[in-house]
Design an enzyme around this catalytic site. Sequence first.
Site, PDB file in Angstrom:
ATOM      1  N   SER A  93      -3.536  10.391 -12.202  1.00  0.00           N
ATOM      2  CA  SER A  93      -3.364   8.802 -12.297  1.00  0.00           C
ATOM      3  C   SER A  93      -2.199   8.102 -12.906  1.00  0.00           C
ATOM      4  O   SER A  93      -2.279   8.660 -14.095  1.00  0.00           O
ATOM      5  CB  SER A  93      -4.746   8.159 -12.499  1.00  0.00           C
ATOM      6  N   ARG A  94      -1.508   7.415 -12.368  1.00  0.00           N
ATOM      7  CA  ARG A  94      -0.611   6.861 -13.013  1.00  0.00           C
ATOM      8  C   ARG A  94      -1.117   5.417 -13.591  1.00  0.00           C
ATOM      9  O   ARG A  94      -0.352   4.719 -14.175  1.00  0.00           O
ATOM     10  CB  ARG A  94       0.654   6.461 -12.026  1.00  0.00           C
ATOM     11  N   LYS A 121     -15.656   5.657  -5.192  1.00  0.00           N
ATOM     12  CA  LYS A 121     -15.395   4.343  -4.719  1.00  0.00           C
ATOM     13  C   LYS A 121     -16.707   3.956  -3.720  1.00  0.00           C
ATOM     14  O   LYS A 121     -17.069   2.980  -3.679  1.00  0.00           O
ATOM     15  CB  LYS A 121     -14.054   4.280  -3.897  1.00  0.00           C
ATOM     16  N   ASP A 173      -8.100  -2.928  -3.677  1.00  0.00           N
ATOM     17  CA  ASP A 173      -7.048  -2.208  -2.651  1.00  0.00           C
ATOM     18  C   ASP A 173      -6.466  -2.990  -1.670  1.00  0.00           C
ATOM     19  O   ASP A 173      -5.060  -2.909  -1.207  1.00  0.00           O
ATOM     20  CB  ASP A 173      -7.756  -0.919  -2.072  1.00  0.00           C
ATOM     21  N   ALA A 208      -8.807   6.722   9.315  1.00  0.00           N
ATOM     22  CA  ALA A 208     -10.239   5.660   9.199  1.00  0.00           C
ATOM     23  C   ALA A 208     -11.106   5.887   7.913  1.00  0.00           C
ATOM     24  O   ALA A 208     -12.483   5.942   8.024  1.00  0.00           O
ATOM     25  CB  ALA A 208     -11.083   5.885  10.484  1.00  0.00           C
ATOM     26  N   GLY A 256     -11.740   5.406   3.507  1.00  0.00           N
ATOM     27  CA  GLY A 256     -11.849   4.484   2.670  1.00  0.00           C
ATOM     28  C   GLY A 256     -10.548   3.472   2.359  1.00  0.00           C
ATOM     29  O   GLY A 256     -10.449   2.298   2.422  1.00  0.00           O
ATOM     30  N   TYR A 279       1.533   7.552  -2.539  1.00  0.00           N
ATOM     31  CA  TYR A 279       2.711   7.460  -3.612  1.00  0.00           C
ATOM     32  C   TYR A 279       3.267   8.686  -4.250  1.00  0.00           C
ATOM     33  O   TYR A 279       4.217   8.515  -5.101  1.00  0.00           O
ATOM     34  CB  TYR A 279       2.499   6.328  -4.766  1.00  0.00           C
TER      35      TYR A 279
HETATM   36  P1  ATR Z   1      -9.788   8.038   1.574  1.00  0.00           P
HETATM   37  O1  ATR Z   1     -10.948   7.297   1.014  1.00  0.00           O
HETATM   38  O2  ATR Z   1      -8.810   8.397   0.479  1.00  0.00           O
HETATM   39  O3  ATR Z   1      -9.136   7.219   2.831  1.00  0.00           O
HETATM   40  P2  ATR Z   1     -11.127   9.694   3.360  1.00  0.00           P
HETATM   41  O4  ATR Z   1     -12.139   9.014   3.453  1.00  0.00           O
HETATM   42  O5  ATR Z   1     -11.339  11.434   2.682  1.00  0.00           O
HETATM   43  O6  ATR Z   1     -10.056   9.432   2.073  1.00  0.00           O
HETATM   44  O7  ATR Z   1     -10.143   9.791   4.491  1.00  0.00           O
HETATM   45  C1  ATR Z   1      -8.974  10.561   4.844  1.00  0.00           C
HETATM   46  C2  ATR Z   1      -8.323  10.329   6.097  1.00  0.00           C
HETATM   47  O8  ATR Z   1      -7.396  11.158   6.349  1.00  0.00           O
HETATM   48  C3  ATR Z   1      -9.343  10.351   7.300  1.00  0.00           C
HETATM   49  O9  ATR Z   1      -9.138   9.337   8.254  1.00  0.00           O
HETATM   50  C4  ATR Z   1      -9.229  11.714   7.569  1.00  0.00           C
HETATM   51  O10 ATR Z   1      -9.354  11.896   9.138  1.00  0.00           O
HETATM   52  P3  ATR Z   1     -11.087  12.174   9.535  1.00  0.00           P
HETATM   53  O11 ATR Z   1     -11.605  11.150   9.607  1.00  0.00           O
HETATM   54  O12 ATR Z   1     -10.888  12.825  10.857  1.00  0.00           O
HETATM   55  O13 ATR Z   1     -11.441  13.386   8.507  1.00  0.00           O
HETATM   56  C5  ATR Z   1      -7.711  11.839   7.702  1.00  0.00           C
HETATM   57  N1  ATR Z   1      -7.247  13.251   7.533  1.00  0.00           N
HETATM   58  C6  ATR Z   1      -7.255  14.214   6.473  1.00  0.00           C
HETATM   59  N2  ATR Z   1      -6.571  15.374   6.972  1.00  0.00           N
HETATM   60  C7  ATR Z   1      -6.151  15.104   8.312  1.00  0.00           C
HETATM   61  C8  ATR Z   1      -5.381  16.015   9.144  1.00  0.00           C
HETATM   62  N3  ATR Z   1      -5.276  17.230   8.656  1.00  0.00           N
HETATM   63  N4  ATR Z   1      -5.046  15.472  10.301  1.00  0.00           N
HETATM   64  C9  ATR Z   1      -5.384  13.999  10.554  1.00  0.00           C
HETATM   65  N5  ATR Z   1      -6.026  13.466   9.664  1.00  0.00           N
HETATM   66  C10 ATR Z   1      -6.668  13.785   8.591  1.00  0.00           C
END
Ligand code: ATR
Length: 280
Positions: free
Chosen positions: A20-21, A71, A108, A135, A137, A225
């Site tokens: 983390s930065r 979170k 955020d 889709a 967080g 980032y």
């Molecule tokens: P955050 O809270 O940081 O957004 P998260 O809830 O784990 O993290 O969400 C990660 C997002 O990246 C999701 O939209 C995930 O898609 P899924 O809902 O289908 O899991 C997406 N994601 C992660 N790896 C992916 C990949 N290889 N191709 C397409 N979408 C991906």
Amino acid sequence: MAHPDRFLLAGVMGWPVMHSRSPMLHGYWLKRHNLAGTYVPLAIRPEGLVAALRALHPLGFAGCNLTIPHKERAMAIVDEVDTLAKSIGAISCVVVRADGSLSGTNNDCYGFIQNVRQEQPGWRPDVGPIVVIGAGGGSRAVCYGLAQEGAREIRLVNRTLARAKSIAEEFGGPIKALPWEQRHDALEDAAMVVNTTSCGMVGQGALDLELDKLPKTALAADIIYIPLETPFLAAARKRGNRTVNGLGMLLNQGRPAWRAWFGIEPEVTPELRAMVERTI
Ligand code: ATR
């Protein structure tokens, strides 16, 4: 400052957290405002989150930020969650109140919108369709912010359609969930496209998105980032699109946190941005 009456304490809880930065960002502001205090990385395992949050008050912390994976779980632990965080479904910031109780909010959303405004002065959310990829967080905060700012059409595309659908149902308004197969076509006549997936992050594969249909006038944004320029942003820049990376979202979300913890509104300056950029 030799004998301050109060030593300001805040930090970021995550697991892992050392990447983390935030400590650098908050350390810069403490110095800039000539305040005695520190902002520490707190490596907290999921099973230690309740005890860690409850320890904030006795230890004298003003509050903390939360990052992966805390979170969502923290929502059930703090004493009060504001409407914004409830709608987004996640807390990014905890504030210790005078009576020791904990309140949770989400900065955020503010960070994302403020960053786009800062990097692209004159940006307007209502000039054309906006495509949001992902889709999770991060997407929830981005979609909520865009909708609140007046976006008229948000095309939400996710690998798992059900997650996009639940955001569209919960938030309503301009959000339409689309299946993953439609992600390339969804870019047609878009004014903006935002990547909120983890694709393109250091150590992860690139986002699988063909930009052919994206108008050259569209703005491409990423909430990642590290690296500063994801393969998605590099591809967009090379074909002539304007781009915004995720660093300013991190920097800007710290401002409302400071207001809540210390009653100060710090600035995101080019100097601060450059200092953090140099470490990435
Ligand atoms: P955050 O809270 O940081 O957004 P998260 O809830 O784990 O993290 O969400 C990660 C997002 O990246 C999701 O939209 C995930 O898609 P899924 O809902 O289908 O899991 C997406 N994601 C992660 N790896 C992916 C990949 N290889 N191709 C397409 N979408 C991906």
